[in-house]
Write an enzyme that holds these catalytic residues in place. Structure first.
Site, mmCIF file in Angstrom:
data_model
loop_
_atom_site.group_PDB
_atom_site.id
_atom_site.type_symbol
_atom_site.label_atom_id
_atom_site.label_comp_id
_atom_site.label_asym_id
_atom_site.label_seq_id
_atom_site.Cartn_x
_atom_site.Cartn_y
_atom_site.Cartn_z
ATOM 1 N N LYS A 87 -2.136 11.200 -43.323
ATOM 2 C CA LYS A 87 -2.118 9.961 -44.118
ATOM 3 C C LYS A 87 -3.224 9.990 -45.164
ATOM 4 C CE LYS A 87 -2.893 7.882 -40.309
ATOM 5 N NZ LYS A 87 -3.163 6.953 -39.187
ATOM 6 N N THR A 98 -7.004 -3.729 -45.586
ATOM 7 C CA THR A 98 -6.295 -2.544 -45.092
ATOM 8 C C THR A 98 -6.674 -2.197 -43.649
ATOM 9 O OG1 THR A 98 -8.010 -1.142 -46.029
ATOM 10 C CG2 THR A 98 -6.044 -1.473 -47.378
ATOM 11 N N GLY A 151 -6.187 -1.720 -40.041
ATOM 12 C CA GLY A 151 -5.022 -1.636 -39.154
ATOM 13 C C GLY A 151 -3.813 -0.953 -39.771
ATOM 14 N N THR A 152 -3.975 -0.396 -40.979
ATOM 15 C CA THR A 152 -2.798 0.251 -41.610
ATOM 16 C C THR A 152 -2.289 1.429 -40.768
ATOM 17 O OG1 THR A 152 -4.379 1.444 -42.986
ATOM 18 C CG2 THR A 152 -3.200 -0.354 -44.035
ATOM 19 N N GLY A 153 -3.247 2.208 -40.227
ATOM 20 C CA GLY A 153 -2.848 3.399 -39.462
ATOM 21 C C GLY A 153 -2.113 3.017 -38.185
ATOM 22 N N CYS A 154 -2.662 2.031 -37.451
ATOM 23 C CA CYS A 154 -2.030 1.581 -36.200
ATOM 24 C C CYS A 154 -0.627 1.053 -36.506
ATOM 25 C CB CYS A 154 -2.822 0.445 -35.569
ATOM 26 S SG CYS A 154 -4.555 0.827 -35.325
HETATM 27 N N1 LIG Z 1 -4.171 0.389 -50.359
HETATM 28 C C1 LIG Z 1 -3.043 0.908 -49.869
HETATM 29 N N2 LIG Z 1 -1.863 0.694 -50.495
HETATM 30 C C2 LIG Z 1 -0.704 1.196 -50.010
HETATM 31 N N3 LIG Z 1 -0.643 1.929 -48.894
HETATM 32 C C3 LIG Z 1 -1.796 2.189 -48.210
HETATM 33 C C4 LIG Z 1 -3.044 1.705 -48.659
HETATM 34 N N4 LIG Z 1 -4.003 2.119 -47.776
HETATM 35 C C5 LIG Z 1 -3.373 2.832 -46.829
HETATM 36 N N5 LIG Z 1 -2.046 2.893 -47.087
HETATM 37 C C6 LIG Z 1 -1.017 3.549 -46.289
HETATM 38 O O1 LIG Z 1 -1.206 3.094 -44.960
HETATM 39 C C7 LIG Z 1 -0.880 4.121 -44.044
HETATM 40 C C8 LIG Z 1 -2.097 4.382 -43.132
HETATM 41 O O2 LIG Z 1 -2.957 5.256 -43.825
HETATM 42 P P1 LIG Z 1 -4.522 5.342 -43.661
HETATM 43 O O3 LIG Z 1 -5.151 4.064 -44.109
HETATM 44 O O4 LIG Z 1 -4.929 6.595 -44.344
HETATM 45 O O5 LIG Z 1 -4.676 5.495 -42.101
HETATM 46 P P2 LIG Z 1 -5.808 4.941 -41.109
HETATM 47 O O6 LIG Z 1 -5.650 3.453 -41.104
HETATM 48 O O7 LIG Z 1 -5.487 5.576 -39.826
HETATM 49 O O8 LIG Z 1 -7.109 5.331 -41.708
HETATM 50 C C9 LIG Z 1 -0.491 5.328 -44.890
HETATM 51 O O9 LIG Z 1 0.916 5.350 -45.044
HETATM 52 C C10 LIG Z 1 -1.170 5.059 -46.215
HETATM 53 O O10 LIG Z 1 -0.529 5.712 -47.291
HETATM 54 C C1 LIG Z 2 -8.880 -0.934 -31.082
HETATM 55 C C2 LIG Z 2 -8.723 -0.216 -32.375
HETATM 56 N N1 LIG Z 2 -7.792 0.748 -32.476
HETATM 57 C C3 LIG Z 2 -7.612 1.396 -33.663
HETATM 58 C C4 LIG Z 2 -8.362 1.095 -34.766
HETATM 59 C C5 LIG Z 2 -8.158 1.837 -36.074
HETATM 60 O O1 LIG Z 2 -7.853 1.005 -37.165
HETATM 61 P P1 LIG Z 2 -7.148 1.543 -38.504
HETATM 62 O O2 LIG Z 2 -5.662 1.434 -38.313
HETATM 63 O O3 LIG Z 2 -7.633 0.678 -39.628
HETATM 64 O O4 LIG Z 2 -7.581 2.958 -38.680
HETATM 65 C C6 LIG Z 2 -9.324 0.066 -34.636
HETATM 66 N N2 LIG Z 2 -10.109 -0.268 -35.676
HETATM 67 N N3 LIG Z 2 -9.466 -0.571 -33.430
HETATM 68 MG MG LIG Z 3 -6.800 2.608 -42.870
#
Ligand SMILES: Nc1ncnc2c1ncn2[C@@H]1O[C@H](COP(=O)(O)OP(=O)(O)O)[C@@H](O)[C@H]1O
Ligand SMILES: Cc1ncc(COP(=O)(O)O)c(N)n1
Ligand SMILES: [Mg+2]
Length: 553
Positions: free
Chosen positions: A226, A259, A261-264
Site C-alpha cells: 500500500k 486517514t 485506520g485506512t489500512g485496517c
Molecule cells: N489520502 C489518501 N487518499 C486516498 N487513498 C488513500 C489515502 N491514504 C491512504 N490511502 C489508501 O488507503 C489504503 C491504506 O493505505 P496506507 O495508508 O498506506 O496503509 P496503512 O494505513 O496500513 O498505513 C491504500 O489503498 C491507500 O492507497
Molecule cells: C489497534 C490498532 N490496530 C491497527 C492500527 C493501525 O492503523 P492504520 O490502519 O492507520 O495503519 C492502529 N492504529 N490500532
Molecule cells: Mg494509513
C-alpha cells in the site's frame, strides 16, 4: 403425480424479507411421509434453504479512538454488507494524537475467543490486524489449521501511522515463516514492507513492485503493497502482485488529515468482498474504492486535536440511493444485443418509447439503454419509470445514458457515461456497488481508466460511421480489436452496426467482445420487433460459427 389434497403445506420459518419471498419458501411434502421422515426432510430442506450470511472474523486490537483496529473492521464489514465477529488481541489506549498504552490480551484467552467463534459460527474469511507477539501468531496458525476458512487476509500491522509500535519486532519471523504461507493476501504498508524485507528502501512505485515480488516469496498467494504514505505522489498508488502479474492500482489522493485506520479498513473490505465470493483482484479494487470514497466523504470531519483523525465508514447510510432495492446483477452476456433508444426515431415512426422498448425486448434485445439528449427532465423520469416496469417484467436490465439523477429517480439498473460525462468513479460513488456502469472508450488508456474507476463494461466505437453521432471519429474494426484485447472489462461494440455488418464485428471473435449496440438499425425501422429478431439470428449464427472456430467475414 400426487394430488394437491395428498400434500401438506408446511410453512417453514426461514429468513425472508417480503411476503413474496416468504411464499416462495413454503415447502410441500406428501402426507404419506411418516412424521419422523417429515421432520427429517423439513430440517434438511431448512438447512438447504438457509440464507448464508457472509461472515468475516477479525483478529485484531481494539482502538479506543474508534478509527482503526477492531472498531474500523466491524464498521467496514458492516458497510460492505457482511457480518463481522471479533477476536481481540490487545486493548489500546489511543486517540488522534497517538497510542498512549497497549494492554495485550493473554494468549490463552485469545485462543479461547478463536475457539468460540471458529467452532460455531461458520466463518468465511479471517482478517488479521494487530498481532502483538509471536505467541499470538502461533495460536492463530494452530486455530486456523483446526478450523480452516475460505480465505485469510493478513494485514501485518506493526507500527501505527502515528509512529507507535503495535507489535514487537520478534513477530516478523512469525509472519514470514508461519502466517504468510497460509495467507491468500498480505497487505503491508511501506514501513511494514520495508521491515519485512530487512529495511529495504521503498521510495518509488517500482520499489513497491520489487517489494511485492520479494514478499510473495514468503508464501502468500497475493501481495498488496500500500502506498498511502508514498511521499511526493499525487495519486494513492498500491501495487498488487498475484505471483504472475504486477498491477499498479491508482486512486486519487484525498487531501485530508482523516486517514487513521485506512489500512485496517482496506484489509477488512477485501475480506468482506472475498466472503461474498468476489475474485481477489476485484475484492482489492472494491476495497480501495471504498477507502477513497470514505475519505472523500469524511475529509472535513473534525474529531480530536491530534495530527490524524478518523473517517466515517458508514457514509453510505447518509446517501439515499443505498436505500433503494438492488437492480439486476450484471452478466457480461447481457451485452449481446444492446438496444440504445432514440426518441427522434420513435416520433418519426409514430410510436411511444414504451412501445419501442417492448418491441426490441420481444425481438430479443438483451439490455436496453435510454439515450435522450434533449428530453425535459420530468418527461425523462416518467418515460424511464414506465420503461423500467417493462424491463423488470422481462428481466432485462435498463440503463440510462449520462443522467445519474434520472437513473436514481427511476431506480434503473445502471448508467452509461461517455468521456465528457461524469467520471465513472463518481457515478459508482453515487449509485453504489450494485448498479451497472458502462463507459464509452476509444482507446486502451480510457479502457484501463474505466476498469480502475469500477465500471462493469465498456462500449467501444464508433466502429463504423453513424448518423446518430455526426462528428464522431471512427476507430474501425482494427481499433476495436486493439481495445478489446487490452480491456480488463467486457466490451460491446457500437457505431454504425446493423444487420448488414454485425457479422464483421462479432465475427472477429476477439477476446472480451460480448456483443453489439445498435440504435438506427432497430429504432429507425418500421417493424422493430422483426428487425431485432433478424439481428439476433445473425448474431447467434456468428457466435456459433466463432465458437466452432469458423471465421465469418
Ligand atoms: N489520502 C489518501 N487518499 C486516498 N487513498 C488513500 C489515502 N491514504 C491512504 N490511502 C489508501 O488507503 C489504503 C491504506 O493505505 P496506507 O495508508 O498506506 O496503509 P496503512 O494505513 O496500513 O498505513 C491504500 O489503498 C491507500 O492507497
Ligand atoms: C489497534 C490498532 N490496530 C491497527 C492500527 C493501525 O492503523 P492504520 O490502519 O492507520 O495503519 C492502529 N492504529 N490500532
Ligand atoms: Mg494509513
Amino acid at each position: 403425480m400426487a394430488s394437491s389434497s395428498s400434500l401438506i403445506l408446511q410453512p417453514l420459518i426461514l429468513p425472508s424479507t417480503t411476503p413474496r419471498a416468504a411464499f416462495s419458501r413454503l415447502v410441500f411434502l406428501p402426507r404419506s411421509l411418516s412424521p419422523r421422515l417429515r421432520a427429517v426432510s423439513l430440517s434438511t430442506i431448512a438447512m438447504a434453504l438457509r440464507t448464508k450470511f457472509p461472515h468475516v472474523l477479525t483478529v485484531a486490537g481494539s482502538d479506543s479512538g474508534g478509527g482503526a483496529g477492531i472498531q474500523a473492521d466491524i464498521k467496514a464489514c458492516g458497510a460492505m454488507g457482511v457480518y463481522c465477529s471479533s477476536v481481540i488481541t490487545a486493548v489500546t489506549a489511543q486517540n488522534t494524537v497517538g497510542v498512549q498504552g497497549v494492554h495485550p490480551v493473554p494468549e490463552a484467552f485469545i485462543e479461547e475467543q478463536l475457539n468460540s467463534v471458529l467452532s460455531d459460527m461458520e466463518v468465511d474469511v479471517v482478517k488479521t490486524g494487530m498481532l502483538p507477539s509471536p505467541g499470538v501468531i502461533k495460536v492463530l496458525c494452530d486455530s486456523l489449521k483446526r478450523f480452516p476458512v475460505k480465505a485469510l487476509v493478513v494485514d501485518p500491522v506493526m507500527v501505527s501511522t502515528s509512529g507507535d509500535t503495535l507489535s514487537s519486532p520478534s513477530t516478523l519471523s512469525g509472519y514470514r515463516d508461519d502466517l504468510f504461507g497460509m495467507a491468500d493476501i498480505v497487505t503491508p504498508n511501506l514501513k511494514e514492507a520495508s521491515a519485512l524485507l530487512g529495511g529495504m528502501q521503498l521510495q518509488t512505485v517500482s520499489d513497491m513492485s520489487l517489494a511485492a515480488k520479494s514478499i510473495h516469496k514468503f508464501g502468500p498467494k497475493n501481495v498488496l503493497v500500500k502506498g498511502g504514505d508514498l511521499s511526493g505522489s499525487s495519486d494513492a498508488v498500491d501495487v498488487f502482485f498475484d505471483g504472475e502479474t504486477c498491477y499498479e492500482l491508482h486512486g486519487s489522493r484525498v487531501q485530508t488529515r482523516n486517514t487513521h485506520g485506512t489500512g485496517c479498513t482496506l484489509a477488512s473490505c477485501i475480506a468482506a468482498e472475498l466472503s461474498k465470493g468476489s475474485p481477489m483482484l476485484e475484492a482489492v479494487k472494491a476495497a480501495k474504492a471504498f477507502v477513497e470514497n470514505a475519505l472523500h466523504y469524511s475529509k472535513s470531519i473534525e474529531l480530536g486535536s491530534g495530527p490524524q483523525g478518523p473517517f466515517d465508514h458508514l457514509f453510505r447510510l447518509k446517501s439515499p440511493p443505498y436505500n433503494v432495492a438492488p437492480g439486476l446483477k450484471f452478466q457480461p452476456d447481457d451485452l449481446f444485443l444492446y438496444a440504445v433508444t432514440d426518441s427522434g426515431m420513435n416520433s418519426k415512426w409514430g410510436r411511444s418509447m414504451t412501445d419501442a422498448v417492448e418491441a426490441v425486448i420481444k425481438g430479443g434485445a438483451t439490455i436496453v439503454q435510454l439515450r435522450e439528449k434533449h428530453m425535459e427532465t420530468r418527461e425523462f423520469v416518467e418515460t424511464a419509470t414506465a420503461c423500467m416496469e417493462i424491463c423488470r417484467l422481462h428481466k432485462i436490465p435498463l440503463l440510462i445514458n449520462d443522467r445519474v439523477d434520472v437513473a436514481l429517480a427511476c431506480n434503473a439498473d445502471g448508467v452509461h457515461v461517455g468521456q465528457s460525462d461524469m467520471q465513472a468513479r463518481t457515478v459508482r460513488a453515487l449509485l453504489g456497488p450494485g448498479k451497472i456502469i458502462g463507459v464509452s472508450c476509444k482507446t486502451i488508456a480510457q479502457a484501463e481508466q474505466a476498469w480502475m474507476d469500477g465500471a462493469d463494461y465498456i462500449g467501444c466505437g464508433g466502429v463504423f460511421p453513424t448518423s446518430t453521432k455526426k462528428d464522431n471519429t471512427t476507430i474501425g474494426l482494427e481499433g476495436l480489436k486493439e481495445v478489446c484485447l487490452a480491456s480488463k472489462l467486457p466490451v460491446v461494440a457500437i457505431g454504425g452496426i446493423g444487420i448488414g455488418n454485425a457479422n464483421l464485428v462479432l465475427g472477429t471473435g476477439v477476446k472480451n467482445l460480448k456483443g453489439v449496440a445498435v440504435v438506427s438499425a432497430l429504432f429507425d425501422r418500421e417493424s422493430m420487433e422483426g428487425e431485432t429478431k433478424k439481428l439476433r439470428s445473425v448474431l447467434e449464427r456468428v457466435l456459433s460459427n466463432v465458437s466452432e472456430g469458423t471465421v465469418v467475414l
